[in-house]
Design a protein around this motif. Structure first.
Motif, short mmCIF file in Angstrom:
data_model
loop_
_atom_site.label_atom_id
_atom_site.label_comp_id
_atom_site.label_asym_id
_atom_site.label_seq_id
_atom_site.Cartn_x
_atom_site.Cartn_y
_atom_site.Cartn_z
N UNK A 108 -19.98 -10.96 -7.81
CA UNK A 108 -19.42 -11.31 -6.51
C UNK A 108 -17.92 -11.02 -6.47
N UNK A 109 -17.49 -10.45 -5.36
CA UNK A 109 -16.08 -10.14 -5.17
C UNK A 109 -15.87 -9.84 -3.68
N UNK A 110 -14.63 -9.82 -3.27
CA UNK A 110 -14.26 -9.45 -1.90
C UNK A 110 -13.10 -8.49 -1.94
N UNK A 111 -12.97 -7.68 -0.88
CA UNK A 111 -11.95 -6.64 -0.88
C UNK A 111 -11.10 -6.70 0.38
N UNK A 112 -9.83 -6.38 0.20
CA UNK A 112 -8.94 -6.06 1.31
C UNK A 112 -8.73 -4.56 1.28
N UNK A 113 -9.05 -3.90 2.37
CA UNK A 113 -9.02 -2.43 2.40
C UNK A 113 -7.98 -1.95 3.40
N UNK A 114 -7.11 -1.07 2.92
CA UNK A 114 -6.09 -0.45 3.78
C UNK A 114 -6.41 1.03 3.88
N UNK B 110 -18.29 9.55 -7.44
CA UNK B 110 -17.95 8.28 -8.06
C UNK B 110 -17.85 7.22 -6.97
N UNK B 111 -18.50 6.09 -7.21
CA UNK B 111 -18.68 5.07 -6.17
C UNK B 111 -18.33 3.69 -6.71
N UNK B 112 -17.65 2.91 -5.89
CA UNK B 112 -17.51 1.47 -6.13
C UNK B 112 -18.27 0.75 -5.03
N UNK B 113 -19.03 -0.27 -5.37
CA UNK B 113 -19.76 -1.06 -4.38
C UNK B 113 -19.39 -2.52 -4.57
N UNK B 114 -19.03 -3.17 -3.46
CA UNK B 114 -18.49 -4.52 -3.47
C UNK B 114 -19.36 -5.42 -2.59
N UNK B 115 -19.66 -6.61 -3.09
CA UNK B 115 -20.44 -7.55 -2.29
C UNK B 115 -19.99 -8.97 -2.62
N UNK B 116 -20.01 -9.83 -1.60
CA UNK B 116 -19.61 -11.22 -1.82
C UNK B 116 -20.59 -11.97 -2.71
N UNK B 117 -21.85 -11.55 -2.68
CA UNK B 117 -22.89 -12.24 -3.44
C UNK B 117 -23.07 -11.60 -4.81
N UNK B 118 -23.46 -12.39 -5.78
CA UNK B 118 -23.81 -11.84 -7.09
C UNK B 118 -25.10 -11.06 -6.98
N UNK B 119 -25.22 -10.01 -7.78
CA UNK B 119 -26.42 -9.18 -7.78
C UNK B 119 -27.07 -9.25 -9.17
N UNK C 144 -18.01 1.39 -1.09
CA UNK C 144 -19.00 0.83 -0.16
C UNK C 144 -18.86 -0.68 -0.18
N UNK C 145 -18.71 -1.28 0.99
CA UNK C 145 -18.63 -2.73 1.10
C UNK C 145 -19.96 -3.23 1.67
N UNK C 146 -20.69 -3.95 0.84
CA UNK C 146 -22.02 -4.43 1.22
C UNK C 146 -23.08 -3.79 0.34
#
Length: 419
Positions: free
Chosen positions: A156-162, A50-59, A30-32
């Protein structure tokens, strides 16, 4: 990602809860990590995915403790979702039930029309919704995300998704690489994943801004909300749970034309309170602004489709509506309910969670209903957001007519509650 990859990878999540270390393959990425994306992650994790969640902001696990004036109206169906996702029980502050709603029409500084619509306790067997502080929901979501062994948080992190027919490959700016079976765009109205998939968006500008904040008032609200339609836009008062400093407290959401909204939001406290009182009336007595004031441009938009190869859009990435009835976030939670139900059922059958047939079922379940809601909110804004005397009379008669038809009132309530 190889073509022979199993639908549910056996590699575990071995990243730390703050995203340090390696990440094994997951079922869903999940992105966001806003309320919609985070609640989806929590619900799927409870369901065994099983889930990975990525967001640019720190949580951070806690946000600043000061009350800032923002709040959410959570309908009954989405409240059940948050409960099932293990979030509702983690709210650090009490919610306030909405048990009555009065809908009226008028002009600032004048008494409202005597023709009105009121939804009362007899129209539902539970509250219509619950008001919670935005910060309170964020704290609960963060706690639930970090408590689950089935979720890895990369923020915080960002992803490139293919994305390919065979699967999803995720590469993060922090250097992690892992696979998933489905990517979910929960990034908001300007979703990069939606743009990457070349999914078109239609936007409807309203040339309005919403002023959001909170007020303390002299008299108790009795768990009653007010939706007061005015020529420049609707004004809503929403009951909040009181605090030690402010035992009688409500949130406000107030729409105005862009330039007027900015002038109003910049007023000193006494003048701002006076303008609120001119729109809300004196049924709660003297009002005092509390916390910060927030101002947001208002528009509606909708994506031409909600899915692509191994991709699903949820929340504002898929749709955005006018806040005239407080349904925006609740529509996003309804997306979460539909998608999580389908994904958890697919897991129980050992099926691929990114299969195109499953994604088509998700779109068929959500998009028509969301489009109807968008059209209804847009129509309400255009019907009530003017001072035409003929339309004023017609809409007042319409409100009074619905008020006199209990079965129709209950039908409206069930739809708004999402149950």
């Amino acid at each position: 990602m190889t073509e022979g990859m199993t639908p549910f990878p056996t590699t575990g999540l071995d990243a730390g809860k703050d995203g340090d270390g390696a990440v094994g393959d997951v079922d869903v990425c999940i992105v966001g990590a806003g309320p919609v994306g985070a609640s989806l992650a929590c619900r799927l994790a409870v369901g065994g995915l099983r889930v990975a969640i990525i967001d640019r902001a720190a949580l951070p696990p806690m946000e600043e403790p000061g009350f800032d004036g923002r709040a959410y109206a959570i309908a009954a169906g989405p409240r059940n979702l948050l409960d099932a996702a293990g979030v509702w029980g983690r709210l650090p502050q009490p919610s306030c039930p909405i048990e009555e709603i009065r809908v009226s029409d008028g002009r600032p500084g004048e008494a409202p029309s005597p023709l009105f619509l009121e939804f009362g306790r007899e129209d539902a067997d539970q509250p219509f919704g619950w008001m919670i502080e935005a910060r309170s929901l964020r704290v609960a979501l963060n706690a639930a995300l970090h408590a689950s062994d089935n979720i890895v948080v990369l923020a915080p992190d960002e992803a490139t998704i293919t994305r390919t027919e065979q699967g999803v490959q995720v590469r993060t700016r922090s250097g992690r690489t892992f696979g998933a079976r489905l990517a979910v765009a929960a990034e908001g109205r300007r979703s990069p994943l939606r743009e990457q998939a070349r999914i078109g968006v239609t936007r409807l500008p309203y040339h309005q801004c919403g002023i959001v904040g909170a007020v303390a008032h002299a008299r108790p609200h009795g768990n009653r909300a007010l939706e007061h339609f005015l020529p420049a836009g609707p004004f809503a008062q929403l009951p909040m749970a009181g605090t030690a400093d402010y035992p009688n407290l409500s949130a406000i959401v107030w729409s105005e034309k862009d330039d007027v909204a900015r002038r109003m939001a910049a007023l000193p406290p006494d003048a701002f309170a006076h303008e609120i009182q001119r729109r809300m009336g004196d049924w709660l007595g003297e009002v005092t602004p509390v916390g910060q004031r927030w101002i947001y441009p208002l528009s509606a938009q909708y994506a031409q489709r909600y899915v692509d190869t191994r991709l699903a859009l949820v929340g504002d990435a898929a749709h955005g509506v006018h806040p005239i009835a407080g349904q925006g976030l609740n529509l996003g939670f309804r997306d979460v309910i539909a998608l999580s139900d389908l994904l958890i059922a697919a897991r129980s059958r050992g099926e691929d969670p990114g299969a195109q047939a499953l994604l088509r079922r998700y779109q068929a379940r959500c998009r028509p209903v969301n489009m109807l809601m968008l059209a209804a909110m847009d129509g309400l804004e255009r019907l009530f957001g003017n001072d035409n005397p003929i339309l004023r009379r017609a809409r007042d008669l319409g409100l009074a007519g619905v008020h006199r038809l209990p079965a129709l009132r209950r039908a409206f309530v069930r739809q708004a509650m999402g149950v």
